[in-house]
Structure formats: C-alpha cells, structure tokens
Enzyme design. Structure first.
Site, short mmCIF file in Angstrom:
data_model
loop_
_atom_site.label_atom_id
_atom_site.label_comp_id
_atom_site.label_asym_id
_atom_site.label_seq_id
_atom_site.Cartn_x
_atom_site.Cartn_y
_atom_site.Cartn_z
N ASP A 58 47.85 10.45 5.93
CA ASP A 58 47.31 9.10 6.01
C ASP A 58 48.41 8.10 6.39
OD1 ASP A 58 45.93 6.77 5.69
OD2 ASP A 58 45.69 6.92 3.53
N ASP A 66 45.42 3.26 12.65
CA ASP A 66 45.26 3.93 11.36
C ASP A 66 44.70 5.33 11.58
OD1 ASP A 66 45.04 4.27 8.59
OD2 ASP A 66 43.01 3.45 8.54
#
Ligand SMILES: *[C@@H]1O[C@H](CO)[C@@H](O)[C@H](O)[C@H]1NC(C)=O
Length: 470
Positions: free
Chosen positions: A145, A348
């Site tokens: 992440d 992201d």
C-alpha cells in the site's frame, strides 16, 4: 525521427490531433475489445516478467482475491463489484479527511450515509506480495500500500485478537532476530506520528493504526530481519507486531507500507535502494505483476516517461503528481487548469477507481458518453454513473483516454483501465468524480494497470512505462 514519421502520417491522415500535446505522440483513437474478454478468467496466467530466472529480486504481485493469489483460492472472501466500490469509497473518504484543505464542514456531504472517518486508508481493491520475516525466515503474504507507512503483521500470541489468515501466524519468540523497541525512543515517537495515534507504553512501545473502515491493528513496535530477496536482506527493520487485529485484510498476514513517511519500507531501505521502487499491476485479477526496488526499477519497460513527484504539506505520506489535463480520442478536453491545481492529485496503489475533480470528471463523462452513444446505457452502479449494457455485442469500440501530467508526460490508459465490469449487461466507465472541488484527486490502481509505475522519490520523479507486466 519518430516525430517526423508521425507528422508525415498526420499529414496523410489529416489527424491534426496526434501531435497536439507538446510532441507527445498520441495513440490511435479507439480500442476494440472482445466483450467476452471483459469477464475475469478463473485460472492464473503468469507473466514472464516475474517468473524468469533473472528476475529473482522482483516480488510477484497478485490481486488479493484472484486465482494467482494464495489467499484467493477456494475462499469465500471474494467481494462483488458493489462491495469493492463501497470499500473503495471508504478509502477515498479516509484519504480526503487526511488530506483536507482545512475545510470547515466535513459533514456537509449529502452522501453522508457512509461516515467520513479519520483513520488510515485501507480499501479492498488490493494487491499482495510475499516477503520473508524473521530468523529462520518465514514467508508472509502482505497487502502492499503506497497510502500507508507502517508495515505490520499479525503476531503470536495474538494476545487480544487475530483474524483468520492463510499462513501460520508469525511467532516472534521463535525468531532469533526479533527485538522490542523501547517506549521513550525516537522510533516510538515516529510511529505515533505516522499512525496519528500517540504510542502507548507497557514496558515496550505499543503502536495502534486505525483504518477508515474501522479495521485496525494494535501491538508491539519491534525490529526484525526483513528478506525481500536473497540479496536484499534488512536486519532491524521496524514493524508492528500486531496483537489485536481486526478487519478486511482478506486472509493476508498484514500490510506492507510503501508510503513516503520516514517509517515506511521505502524510507527504511533508503540506504540500499535510494528510495526507488516500481510496480506493475496486471490487467486482470488473473494475471501477475511485480514489485521491484533499487536498481531493478525501470528495467521492465523500454520507455519510461517521467513527470515530477511533488510534495504537499497537506499529506506527507502521499505521492503527489501534477495531473493537468485529459484527452478522449486524442482530443484534449476543455477543463480549466484550476480544476486540477485547486485539488492536487495523488497516485495511490490501493484506491481502485480514479477520482477526478468534479469539473474534470464532468468533461470526461460527457466526451465518453458521446463516443459511446451507439451503445445502450444502463443503470449506475454505486459511484459509477456511466454504464452500458454490452450483452448484445461481440466486440465493443471504446475511445482512448489519456491523462496528461506536467512535463508533457501522458498516461494512455490501457483498455483494461477504462471499463469496469459488473456483468456484460452492466459495464461502466472506470472513473468517478469527487463531490467537492477541493478534495484531492486520486489516480487509482485500475488506471495504472499494465504500466511499470516508477517512484523515484530521491530523484523527485514518477514514471510510467508501457507494457510493464507482459
Ligand atoms: C516484547 O515485549 C513483550 C511485552 O512486554 C514481551 O512479552 C516479549 O517477551 C518481548 N519480546 C522480547 C524479544 O523481548
């Protein structure tokens, strides 16, 4: 040479738009897709880019719920698209609350059925990698992440709670290299700052991280040997050894934090890798990609095009990029530049659907709908409001979409990143608009698929290399 050739082609075809953007050579204006190929396959297809013997230092990336994932097989954890979009929206709201433009009224959102949470962002459109931890080394599958800094895993004895995971739970007492981090240390202060929760003390440092959907991990902040490959071994890697963990982590053993903050993996391995990493996310959940570090980065695509990687005082964990415009069918949309500059944009790995400023999304939607007007439209799905019933078609012709960044770099979104499929009778444009023009725009993972995405943090640049996975 390339410019001259395409100018000549342009002359022949009178395609005046091809060279419209600072010499960036646009692709053709359409993708033709076989509609059946939109349905994800049930068997895993390995990419040669990670299975080759010279690629041993790259970590294989797979979709958490796909057939290549050790976590996906035979598990009833697979979410449907509606559930994935709901989780995606929770992640986006959490990011928006972390990167807020000092807004006065976060509750003014009329869609407030889902409360905005101030926790970290999680989401479920996620990808996993396998890393080694401890001595002897134990292999663990972790969600990676770029929107989180702390790396944590579930740890025995799971003093309060552990969710069910696929691999045996890591036991620090069985590792000769585990150590606790003490309470008063600078590292303990840092983990508190990075997670937004002041560390607590027993005899050792206790971290706590709360995600936007109320998932969380709490435990000891410790040090352990992290093994990314035989030649990339990091003693004393700081991580969270979770004793109380709950939430939507699939059956992954934990989370690998690739954010920008000083406790992230990227920062902790900076001496060796120079804060350089890249990944390629596969075009379907049945494909494989990779995560690479240091001098492995940028080797999977022949042409990586760079833009700047920006910092922004609103969020020091995030990777900001200068998104400036959008083209549909090679034609630049009329979007006021302030639409992008007043929101800013992050890239992201854990947000699925790209979120655009409202004015930018409205322009994209309108051009896309015009190009798709021959197909029957159908009902919206969650945040996706431009959907088609393609069940009567063997092939579908969709317009190309290019995202333009500072420096003349364009991301010609792969055809797999333009549509998202609930079923052939409900296929939707895979973009959405933010409701507030000041909310940060997010380049989501759907639109990054098939590119090697290069993060050169020290060099201050971010690159896209076409054909990165295959
Ligand atoms: C780490 O701290 C916990 C809690 O105090 C303790 O139970 C454990 O034995 C410690 N581990 C090591 C290796 O010191």
């Amino acid at each position: 040479m390339a410019i001259a050739t395409s100018s000549f082609l342009c002359f022949l075809l009178s395609c005046s738009l091809l060279l419209a953007h600072g010499g960036e050579i646009a692709d053709s204006h359409h993708h033709v897709i076989v509609t059946n190929s939109l349905i994800p396959a049930k068997t895993c297809t390995q990419s040669p880019k990670v299975s080759g013997s010279n690629q041993l230092r790259k970590l294989q990336v797979v979709h958490i719920n796909g057939p290549c994932s050790p976590l996906g097989q035979g598990k009833k954890t697979n979410l449907n698209l509606g559930q994935i979009l709901l989780q995606d929206e929770l992640r986006v709201r959490s990011i928006h609350s972390r990167i807020s433009n000092s807004k006065q009224s976060p509750l003014a959102d009329s869609k407030a059925k889902i409360p905005a949470k101030s926790g970290r962002s999680l989401g479920t459109g996620n990808f996993v990698v396998n890393v080694g931890l401890g001595t002897p080394k134990r292999d663990l599958t972790l969600i990676f992440d770029t929107g989180s800094d702390l790396t944590w895993i579930q740890c025995k004895p799971c003093a309060v709670n552990c969710y069910q995971q696929n691999e045996p739970t890591f036991d620090p007492s069985q590792s000769s290299t585990y150590s606790n981090i003490s309470c008063g240390s600078a590292e303990c202060t840092q983990v508190g700052l990075a997670t937004g929760n002041s560390p607590r003390c027993s005899s050792t440092c206790i971290y706590g991280v709360l995600y936007g959907d109320n998932s969380y991990s709490v435990g000891f902040y410790g040090r352990e040997t992290l093994t990314l490959s035989a030649s990339d071994v990091f003693p004393n890697f700081e991580f969270g050894c979770g004793q109380n963990n709950r939430g939507l982590f699939g059956s992954a053993a934990g989370l690998l934090g690739l954010g920008r903050n000083q406790i992230s993996l990227v920062s902790q391995t900076a001496t060796k890798f120079g804060k350089k990493f890249s990944y390629c996310l596969p075009s379907t959940s049945s494909g494989t990609g990779f995560l690479a570090f240091g001098n492995q980065v940028g080797t999977s695509s022949s042409s990586v095009k760079y833009t700047s990687l920006l910092t922004d005082s609103r969020g020091n964990s995030f990777y900001f990029v200068p998104l400036l415009g959008i083209s549909v069918k090679g034609q630049r949309l009329a979007i006021p530049p302030t639409a992008f500059t007043s929101s800013g944009t992050i890239i992201d790995s854990g947000t699925v659907i790209t979120r655009l400023p409202p004015a930018a999304y409205a322009a994209l939607r309108s051009a896309f709908r015009q190009a798709m007007s021959k197909y029957p439209s159908t009902s919206s799905l969650s945040i996706l409001d431009t959907c088609y019933d393609l069940s009567g078609y063997n092939t579908v012709t969709i317009p190309t979409i290019t995202l333009h960044f500072g420096g003349g770099t364009g991301l010609a979104v792969d055809s797999s990143g333009i549509l998202v499929v609930a079923s052939l009778s409900q296929v939707c444009l895979a973009f959405a608009g933010n409701s507030d023009p000041s909310d940060v725009a997010i380049l989501g993972n759907k639109q990054q698929q098939t590119f090697e995405v290069v993060y050169d943090v020290t060099g201050g640049k971010l690159g896209f290399g076409a054909g990165g996975c295959s």
